[in-house]
Write an enzyme that holds these catalytic residues in place. Structure first.
Site, PDB file in Angstrom:
ATOM      1  N   ASP A 121       0.818  -1.209   0.000  1.00 14.86           N
ATOM      2  CA  ASP A 121       0.000   0.000   0.000  1.00 14.86           C
ATOM      3  C   ASP A 121       0.855   1.264   0.000  1.00 14.86           C
ATOM      4  OD1 ASP A 121      -2.112  -1.682   0.060  1.00 14.86           O
ATOM      5  OD2 ASP A 121      -2.872  -1.087   2.012  1.00 14.86           O
ATOM      6  N   CYS A 162       1.107  -7.641   5.922  1.00 13.67           N
ATOM      7  CA  CYS A 162       0.678  -6.312   5.519  1.00 13.67           C
ATOM      8  C   CYS A 162      -0.843  -6.251   5.554  1.00 13.67           C
ATOM      9  CB  CYS A 162       1.243  -5.991   4.127  1.00 13.67           C
ATOM     10  SG  CYS A 162       1.367  -4.228   3.753  1.00 13.67           S
ATOM     11  N   ASP A 163      -1.394  -5.112   5.140  1.00 10.93           N
ATOM     12  CA  ASP A 163      -2.784  -4.768   5.426  1.00 10.93           C
ATOM     13  C   ASP A 163      -3.819  -5.809   4.995  1.00 10.93           C
ATOM     14  OD1 ASP A 163      -1.311  -2.530   5.960  1.00 10.93           O
ATOM     15  OD2 ASP A 163      -2.743  -1.126   5.127  1.00 10.93           O
ATOM     16  N   CYS A 248       4.053  -1.394   8.656  1.00 12.51           N
ATOM     17  CA  CYS A 248       4.018  -0.022   9.159  1.00 12.51           C
ATOM     18  C   CYS A 248       3.715  -0.006  10.653  1.00 12.51           C
ATOM     19  CB  CYS A 248       2.988   0.790   8.393  1.00 12.51           C
ATOM     20  SG  CYS A 248       3.328   0.884   6.621  1.00 12.51           S
ATOM     21  N   GLU A 501      -7.297   3.777  -1.296  1.00 12.58           N
ATOM     22  CA  GLU A 501      -7.139   4.574  -0.079  1.00 12.58           C
ATOM     23  C   GLU A 501      -6.740   6.009  -0.429  1.00 12.58           C
ATOM     24  OE1 GLU A 501      -5.766   0.994   2.956  1.00 12.58           O
ATOM     25  OE2 GLU A 501      -4.262   2.379   2.175  1.00 12.58           O
ATOM     26  N   SER A 526      -6.291   4.928   4.410  1.00  6.16           N
ATOM     27  CA  SER A 526      -5.257   4.138   5.060  1.00  6.16           C
ATOM     28  C   SER A 526      -5.459   4.201   6.566  1.00  6.16           C
ATOM     29  CB  SER A 526      -3.885   4.705   4.695  1.00  6.16           C
ATOM     30  OG  SER A 526      -2.893   4.232   5.577  1.00  6.16           O
TER      31      SER A 526
END
Length: 617
Positions: A121, A162-163, A248, A501, A526
């Protein structure tokens, strides 16, 4: 646990419990409670599938004893190069999979490692690549379901980092419903900017971009920083914001989903807060083999754990920690796949009763690395269980309850500053608000911490696509002297397509210090986004929702107390007249994965899923 939801007729026969499978007699699958190779036995028993056995011997099965009796464990690493979680020089998700494979083999089981792919992302943010992000959730679920069922695996260990990875692997688990656990790839270390003299993370890059455009980005005036320009500061931030492997580091979407899934009982304790490069993360990978064997012995299935009660836990910890609005989208999708009734009203109900306690980025000061140092997610869960906010009696992958998993974990230190006491919350109710009104009759999801106030009224300024707003911000065209509601439309699941996003815009607004702005979209944000932001507007513009009918200068009211979002200067009759004159724009995407996604995907208020479960049938 043989009488599990896996016997529901809504599940494909190949995914049902073998004992209830209509094909049970044909394939002679082993029933639950018997040997652990109850699915792989189909192709390894006697000589019914000699070609399959030949291929398995060629793939490394060492002898007939292992062929006939050893269970097969699929190890799904969500891995690709080009993302910080995949640093080439040090420990990666791919390497975690290798640790798990060795540990599985020590347990006298066969480990089969394979990859699912995803999208970064942070790399795609603000560009056309971001349109591919959300659909990877389905891509990951599809790939793990496919390999698990096609290869007759008896269990699955998934390692996302990750997301969209995490809801993807949970959706896959709900589909195949075979013994399962998740290992989170872990968070990145915080970065540090010498020129700003403070900790930074990937969000700092986007906020610095807005500060640069509006002339607010300067180096600290200390010895050694003389003559440094704002461009020097930008370069310093870009070079040092992501110092190694890991997702992140704030309470962005990756950590939102990891903590929620731990609260649901689908990981080992501590998985969501161990940093990627910590020794605990490697030890977690080693322990996973022992635990997956326990789930197989006790016949603990994903649908035993993915329940109304566990989703309640997920929602509570998301509100407590200030998690991402993406969590709402993903919880709805996960529940849909597991055939668990969950709606926006449930999100609203939990938000209304749950305080916001955590001083975590993006709206706060601290990162997951800091929470790890004071006990991590298990210590938070222990506190919330004691307070009666989290249900500690739910079962987990360990074979113990959630409360038993964290019982020996240290309590949060009394002098810590990250998690506020219940008696002194940042906000008495949750920061995620479900809004409705003539602007979003089927719901919208707002992220309002209270730091920017609880209501906002402004004139609409309309952008047909995200890039139009990004370009306006980069030119410094958004003024400071008027309350504006910036509306970005035709970016929903179908209209995007892909529901991209809006971090580039939301972070630029924060970096520029534009406190006179609210941002509203039928797209997503996000987890790193903050400010006065509303997303997931439903119906979306592409289907003719009211967001498509708004005109420049209309007055928009957003109220996080009454949970309303309305166009206040336009009557219902006027909206109907505008709808008659509206024409759906033609999508530029005609073929390929995004076109297929746009045809299949449902609305955001039901999780933007491509295989909607009908709870009434």
């Amino acid at each position: 646990m043989s009488d599990t939801p896996a016997t529901k007729t809504g599940i494909s026969p190949c995914l049902q419990d073998p004992k209830s499978d209509p094909q049970y007699i044909q394939f002679k699958c082993l029933p639950p409670g018997g040997p652990l190779n109850r699915w792989s036995h189909t192709i390894t028993r006697e000589h019914d599938y000699p070609g399959a056995q030949a291929m398995l011997y060629g793939a490394g099965v060492p002898n007939e004893e292992m062929m006939k009796n050893a269970p097969h464990v699929g190890i799904a690493t969500v891995w690709w190069e080009g993302n910080a979680i995949l640093d080439r020089l040090i420990m990666t998700v791919l390497d975690f999979g290798k640790i798990v494979k060795r540990a599985v083999e020590k347990q006298k089981m066969l480990g089969w490692q394979y990859n699912a792919v995803g999208v970064s992302d942070a790399i795609t943010m603000g560009g056309e690549g971001m349109r591919y992000s959300l659909q990877t959730r389905d891509l990951i679920a599809d790939s793990i379901e496919t390999v698990t069922c096609a290869q007759h695996h008896d269990a699955n260990i998934a390692i996302p980092g990750c997301d969209k990875n995490m809801p993807g692997v949970i959706m896959a688990a709900a589909r195949h419903n075979r013994p399962f656990l998740m290992i989170y790839g872990g968070s990145i270390r915080k970065g540090y900017s010498k020129l700003l003299e403070r900790d930074i993370n990937v969000t700092s890059c986007y906020e610095a971009s807005g500060a640069l455009t509006y002339g607010r980005l300067e180096a600290k005036t200390n010895p050694g920083t003389e003559g440094r320009t704002s461009n020097d500061v930008m370069l310093d931030i870009e070079r040092h914001a992501c110092p190694g492997a890991g997702a992140c580091g704030g309470m962005f979407t990756a950590n939102t989903m990891a903590t929620a899934i731990e609260a649901m009982g689908l990981t080992l304790p501590g998985s969501s807060s161990y940093p990627a490069l910590s020794p605990e993360k490697a030890r977690e990978c080693e322990r996973a083999a022992e635990v997956i064997k326990t789930t197989m012995e006790k016949d603990i299935r994903p649908r035993d754990l993915i329940t109304r009660e566990s989703f309640e836990n997920a929602l509570v910890i998301t509100m407590i920690l200030g998690g991402s609005t993406n969590g709402v989208l993903h919880f709805l999708a996960m529940a849909n796949t597991a055939e668990v009734p969950l709606t926006l009203e449930d999100v609203d109900r939990v938000s209304n009763k749950t305080p916001f306690l955590a001083d975590l980025a993006p709206s706060g000061k601290y990162l997951m690395e800091d929470l790890y140092k004071i006990g991590g997610t298990p210590s938070v869960l222990k506190m919330l269980i004691a307070a009666g906010l989290i249900n500690g009696n739910i079962p987990t992958v360990t074979g113990h309850t959630l409360a038993e998993n964290v019982a020996d974990w240290p309590s949060l230190p009394p002098d810590q500053k990250i998690i506020r006491p219940l008696s002194n919350p940042i906000k008495e109710t949750g920061h995620i608000r479900i809004l409705r009104g003539n602007f979003a009759p089927e719901g919208a999801v707002a992220k309002i911490t209270g730091k920017e106030g609880l209501s906002f009224t402004g004139k609409a300024r309309v952008f047909e696509k995200e890039h139009e707003l990004d370009e306006a911000l980069s030119r410094g065209e958004i003024p400071r002297d008027e309350n504006l509601v910036l509306i970005v439309r035709y970016e929903g699941p179908k209209g995007g397509p892909g529901m991209p996003e809006q971090l580039r815009a939301s972070a630029a607004i924060m970096g520029a210090g534009l406190k006179n702005i609210a941002l509203v979209t039928d797209g997503r944000y996000s987890g790193a986004s903050h400010g006065f932001i509303v997303g997931h507007v439903c119906p979306e513009a592409a289907t003719g929702g009211p967001i498509a009918l708004v005109k420049e200068g209309d007055t928009i009211l957003i109220d996080a107390v009454t949970n309303r979002i309305d166009i206040t200067n336009v009557s219902d009759e006027q909206l109907r007249e505008r709808k008659k004159a509206w024409k759906a724009p033609q999508s530029k995407v005609k073929r390929g994965v995004l076109a297929k996604y746009a045809r299949l995907v449902g609305d955001a208020s039901h999780g933007a899923v491509t295989d909607q479960w009908d709870s009434e049938n």
